[in-house]
Design a protein around this motif. Structure first.
Motif, PDB file in Angstrom:
ATOM      1  N   ALA A 117     105.642  92.706  28.875  1.00  0.00           N
ATOM      2  CA  ALA A 117     106.904  93.455  28.806  1.00  0.00           C
ATOM      3  C   ALA A 117     106.945  94.402  27.615  1.00  0.00           C
ATOM      4  O   ALA A 117     107.880  95.197  27.495  1.00  0.00           O
ATOM      5  N   PHE A 118     105.943  94.322  26.761  1.00  0.00           N
ATOM      6  CA  PHE A 118     105.921  95.175  25.574  1.00  0.00           C
ATOM      7  C   PHE A 118     105.643  96.620  25.988  1.00  0.00           C
ATOM      8  O   PHE A 118     104.684  96.887  26.720  1.00  0.00           O
ATOM      9  N   PRO A 119     106.453  97.597  25.515  1.00  0.00           N
ATOM     10  CA  PRO A 119     106.317  98.980  25.985  1.00  0.00           C
ATOM     11  C   PRO A 119     105.217  99.788  25.307  1.00  0.00           C
ATOM     12  O   PRO A 119     104.991 100.941  25.677  1.00  0.00           O
ATOM     13  N   GLY A 120     104.532  99.198  24.320  1.00  0.00           N
ATOM     14  CA  GLY A 120     103.478  99.918  23.614  1.00  0.00           C
ATOM     15  C   GLY A 120     103.947 100.449  22.271  1.00  0.00           C
ATOM     16  O   GLY A 120     105.146 100.566  22.012  1.00  0.00           O
ATOM     17  N   PHE A 121     102.992 100.759  21.406  1.00  0.00           N
ATOM     18  CA  PHE A 121     103.320 101.288  20.083  1.00  0.00           C
ATOM     19  C   PHE A 121     102.435 102.476  19.762  1.00  0.00           C
ATOM     20  O   PHE A 121     101.384 102.684  20.380  1.00  0.00           O
ATOM     21  N   VAL A 122     102.863 103.275  18.774  1.00  0.00           N
ATOM     22  CA  VAL A 122     102.042 104.330  18.209  1.00  0.00           C
ATOM     23  C   VAL A 122     102.200 104.271  16.697  1.00  0.00           C
ATOM     24  O   VAL A 122     103.315 104.170  16.183  1.00  0.00           O
ATOM     25  N   ASP A 123     101.080 104.272  15.979  1.00  0.00           N
ATOM     26  CA  ASP A 123     101.066 104.238  14.516  1.00  0.00           C
ATOM     27  C   ASP A 123     100.770 105.648  14.028  1.00  0.00           C
ATOM     28  O   ASP A 123      99.633 106.122  14.121  1.00  0.00           O
ATOM     29  N   ILE A 124     101.795 106.351  13.544  1.00  0.00           N
ATOM     30  CA  ILE A 124     101.595 107.720  13.078  1.00  0.00           C
ATOM     31  C   ILE A 124     101.104 107.668  11.626  1.00  0.00           C
ATOM     32  O   ILE A 124     101.678 106.999  10.783  1.00  0.00           O
ATOM     33  N   GLY A 125     100.011 108.345  11.347  1.00  0.00           N
ATOM     34  CA  GLY A 125      99.409 108.243  10.013  1.00  0.00           C
ATOM     35  C   GLY A 125      98.791 106.879   9.826  1.00  0.00           C
ATOM     36  O   GLY A 125      99.068 106.177   8.852  1.00  0.00           O
ATOM     37  N   CYS A 126      97.909 106.485  10.769  1.00  0.00           N
ATOM     38  CA  CYS A 126      97.417 105.099  10.821  1.00  0.00           C
ATOM     39  C   CYS A 126      96.383 104.767   9.757  1.00  0.00           C
ATOM     40  O   CYS A 126      95.976 103.618   9.646  1.00  0.00           O
ATOM     41  N   GLY A 127      95.900 105.764   8.999  1.00  0.00           N
ATOM     42  CA  GLY A 127      94.955 105.484   7.914  1.00  0.00           C
ATOM     43  C   GLY A 127      93.685 104.829   8.400  1.00  0.00           C
ATOM     44  O   GLY A 127      93.014 105.327   9.302  1.00  0.00           O
TER      45      GLY A 127
END
Length: 513
Positions: free
Chosen positions: A297-307
């Motif tokens: 059910a998790f919609p996903g993530f995005v890490d901006i500036g993920c290093g």
């Protein structure tokens, strides 16, 4: 009043006289140190309850103390107890017999479970904490003085010195005694140990040093409370401490050693690895609250500036699908498996991209930027945006969340405005808060979030960084259609220069493709 305690010689006659059921004195309580104090019994009791609930204040070996039993919860001053006591838990008949102390009455009993940071080394241990009080003194001379005595005793549930865990002093019991002369307005606190070997003088230098520091910490906290000190930083506002720490321990045991051994960056692995593990633990517990146990059910993530990409890698391996991007590929990316990710423009979990938000206008006569080198900051609705020490992208985080209707977390670090330039944010709105650069940045980003239609929550993250404020946007106060994004950009300094900076960054190499 400076901390300069009187030290008792090993073998000094005990001040605390414990009685067994037959009325005889069973074992020796040896006094170690005594320090004059100006705080009364109420502050002493309150501080001791704080120490019982938070044993990590006395040692970094411990995470916390889970309360298993309390026959007087919610009343931190046993002298003010009234009516039938409320119970937390049930007292276990298998626990040590409760103490009887000459001239004193037991007013409260708490049992806690000590939770160590490293449970691979030693297991948790239960410990009984008893409160005793007497308005009469323990001998005839003191009885005429009108002193009030308050005693707190710690009894570990360990049968012998051999079974005692490393994080607890190797003694049968620990006691803190507070003596208070109300007429004179001063008193004293002292620390006492009950050795495993009865009637043997306590000469062990290490144990005596532990006693010295226990009393020092108590004196410091009591004196601070007397001066009116109030705690400014409050942890665990969003996620309860036990849940976070248990999750963090599991991640640490699973990943820490292997990741540090293979560290490819020039930065300190100990700091960065534990920091990212802490953030991952917080996010995983947060997402459990938001989306439930079913990771499908998790919609996903995005890490901006993920290093270095470690946070993305850990979350992917724990079953949370998502990706991250940064302006430059890091050495570590080659070591972390780039999991397939349909949401990523490259199809993999780590991508080399510069952020060019869709609302940033392109100035006339500016050079065009190759679309394959940038991301427009628009994400699938519901994608969770992570902005961890993302510098120039920090103030953009709540705006990006509003544009795509995506919840977000921002952990501010260095202060940049919306144009990407370094700047000093105005002082916090709350005049009681520090006026530091960091406090100013945090409040400024909160204002952007509120103006962008978010209810912004704050969590002081338990990570090894002084930049540990987590700003969380997961609840909307207004829909994006009712917000004038252009006005927000103008209110917070505008975006002039952002396009040029990204154009220069995008065209300078080397790049991975």
């Amino acid at each position: 009043m400076a901390y300069a305690p009187e030290e008792f010689e090993p073998g000094t006659s005990p001040v605390i006289h414990e009685l067994c059921s037959s009325g005889t004195e069973p074992s020796h309580w040896e006094p170690l140190y005594r320090q004059a104090c100006a705080f009364g019994p109420e502050i002493f009791t309150q501080r001791m309850v704080t120490f019982i609930r938070n044993p990590n204040l006395n040692t970094t070996w411990l995470f916390r103390g889970d309360i298993l039993f309390d026959d007087n919860p919610g009343d931190e001053d046993p002298a003010k107890s009234s009516g039938a006591p409320k119970l937390v838990g049930a007292f276990d008949a298998g626990w040590p017999e409760r103490k009887v102390v000459a001239g004193m009455t037991r007013t409260r009993t708490m049992v806690r479970r000590l939770i160590p940071r490293n449970q691979l080394r030693d297991a948790p241990m239960n410990q009984t904490c008893e409160f005793h009080q007497s308005s009469a003194a323990q001998d005839d001379a003191a009885a005429c003085s009108g002193k009030l005595y308050t005693l707190i005793i710690y009894v570990p549930h360990s049968q012998s010195a051999e079974t005692m865990p490393f994080y607890h002093p190797n003694v049968r019991g620990i006691a803190h005694l507070h003596e208070w002369d109300a007429a004179a307005g001063h008193g004293a606190v002292s620390v006492h140990f009950q050795p495993f070997e009865a009637d043997m003088p306590l000469k062990d230098a290490k144990l005596r040093r532990v006693g010295y520091h226990l009393l020092e910490r108590l004196h410091k906290h009591g004196s601070s409370a007397l001066r009116g000190y109030t705690k400014r930083v409050h942890h665990d506002a969003v996620i309860p401490q036990p849940r976070f720490q248990d999750r963090f321990s599991a991640l640490k045991n699973k990943y820490a050693r292997s990741v540090m051994d293979a560290w490819a960056e020039s930065t300190d692995p100990k700091k960065h690895v534990f920091e990212d593990l802490g953030i991952a633990a917080f996010l995983m517990e947060l997402w459990t609250d938001m989306y439930g146990q079913d990771k499908a059910a998790f919609p996903g993530f995005v890490d901006i500036g993920c290093g270095n990409g470690l946070l993305v890698c850990i979350l992917n391996q724990e079953g949370y699908q998502g990706w991250g991007f940064d302006a430059r590929e890091r050495k570590s990316w080659a070591q972390y498996s780039r999991a397939p990710c349909a949401a990523s423009p490259t199809g993999y979990s780590l991508a080399e991209r510069c952020l060019m938000p869709s609302v940033v206008p392109r100035p006339e006569n500016e050079i065009a930027i190759d679309d394959s080198l940038i991301h427009n900051g628009l994400f699938t609705k519901g994608t969770f945006i992570i902005s961890n020490h993302a510098d120039e992208l920090t103030p953009w985080t709540p705006i990006l969340g509003a544009l795509s209707d995506c919840p977000w977390i921002s952990i501010p670090c260095c202060s940049h405005d919306l144009s990407g330039a370094r700047f000093r944010a105005p002082p916090p709105r709350d005049k009681t808060k520090p006026k530091s650069t960091y406090a100013s940045l945090v409040d400024w980003v909160m204002q952007i979030g509120e103006d962008s239609g978010w209810h912004v929550e704050t969590e002081m993250l338990r990570i090894p960084s002084t930049r540990n404020t987590g700003l969380l946007g997961r609840t909307r106060t207004r829909e994006t259609k009712d917000i004038d994004i252009a006005s927000i950009l103008a209110k917070y300094g505008g975006v002039e220069g952002y396009y040029s900076s990204i154009a220069k960054l995008a065209k300078t190499g080397p790049r991975s493709h």
